[in-house]
Design a protein around this motif. Structure first.
Motif, PDB file in Angstrom:
ATOM      1  N   ASP A  50      11.092  90.422   4.431  1.00 34.19           N
ATOM      2  CA  ASP A  50      11.367  88.925   4.514  1.00 34.19           C
ATOM      3  C   ASP A  50      12.383  88.298   3.150  1.00 34.19           C
ATOM      4  O   ASP A  50      12.484  88.854   1.883  1.00 34.19           O
ATOM      5  CB  ASP A  50      10.112  88.239   4.032  1.00 34.19           C
ATOM      6  CG  ASP A  50      10.417  86.935   4.051  1.00 34.19           C
ATOM      7  OD1 ASP A  50      11.341  85.957   3.896  1.00 34.19           O
ATOM      8  OD2 ASP A  50       9.838  86.137   4.207  1.00 34.19           O
ATOM      9  N   PRO A  51      14.017  87.602   4.136  1.00 35.81           N
ATOM     10  CA  PRO A  51      14.688  88.232   3.044  1.00 35.81           C
ATOM     11  C   PRO A  51      14.579  87.119   2.053  1.00 35.81           C
ATOM     12  O   PRO A  51      14.907  86.352   0.832  1.00 35.81           O
ATOM     13  CB  PRO A  51      15.960  87.103   3.842  1.00 35.81           C
ATOM     14  CG  PRO A  51      15.739  86.789   5.978  1.00 35.81           C
ATOM     15  CD  PRO A  51      13.913  87.400   4.978  1.00 35.81           C
ATOM     16  N   LYS A  52      13.642  85.892   1.963  1.00 34.69           N
ATOM     17  CA  LYS A  52      13.252  84.701   1.254  1.00 34.69           C
ATOM     18  C   LYS A  52      12.264  85.483   0.137  1.00 34.69           C
ATOM     19  O   LYS A  52      12.416  84.886  -1.360  1.00 34.69           O
ATOM     20  CB  LYS A  52      12.081  83.908   1.884  1.00 34.69           C
ATOM     21  CG  LYS A  52      13.258  82.585   3.114  1.00 34.69           C
ATOM     22  CD  LYS A  52      11.637  82.269   3.339  1.00 34.69           C
ATOM     23  CE  LYS A  52      10.920  82.829   4.021  1.00 34.69           C
ATOM     24  NZ  LYS A  52      10.033  81.655   4.785  1.00 34.69           N
ATOM     25  N   TRP A  53      11.655  86.278   0.254  1.00 31.78           N
ATOM     26  CA  TRP A  53      11.119  87.406  -1.114  1.00 31.78           C
ATOM     27  C   TRP A  53      11.758  88.420  -1.253  1.00 31.78           C
ATOM     28  O   TRP A  53      11.294  89.045  -2.217  1.00 31.78           O
ATOM     29  CB  TRP A  53       9.623  87.388  -0.061  1.00 31.78           C
ATOM     30  CG  TRP A  53       8.641  86.246  -0.131  1.00 31.78           C
ATOM     31  CD1 TRP A  53       8.229  85.929   0.697  1.00 31.78           C
ATOM     32  CD2 TRP A  53       8.437  85.368  -1.114  1.00 31.78           C
ATOM     33  NE1 TRP A  53       8.313  84.531   1.565  1.00 31.78           N
ATOM     34  CE2 TRP A  53       8.048  84.247  -0.130  1.00 31.78           C
ATOM     35  CE3 TRP A  53       8.117  85.184  -2.113  1.00 31.78           C
ATOM     36  CZ2 TRP A  53       6.737  83.521  -0.642  1.00 31.78           C
ATOM     37  CZ3 TRP A  53       7.782  84.466  -3.110  1.00 31.78           C
ATOM     38  CH2 TRP A  53       6.939  83.284  -2.488  1.00 31.78           C
TER      39      TRP A  53
END
Length: 64
Positions: A50-53
């Protein structure tokens, strides 16, 4: 009743079982608890992708 997966014994347990630091859960069913390691692996993989994490990647525009 809640179900837990015991990491020490590799078994599904009820409320009365090993200490919390040795267990995953609670889960709503015995079947769900029996898949605890697979579920944890799937969630970890999803978070890693996940790019957000993903804080391991260099900031945009910076050299690698």
């Amino acid at each position: 009743m809640a179900y837990f997966y015991c990491l020490k014994h590799n078994t599904v347990e009820g409320d009365e079982g090993c200490k919390a630091s040795d267990r995953l859960g609670p889960y709503e069913s015995e079947a769900e608890a029996s898949r605890a390691l697979d579920t944890a692996h799937e969630k970890s993989k999803a978070w890693d992708e996940d790019p957000k994490w993903n804080d391991d990647a260099p900031p945009a525009g910076s050299p690698e």
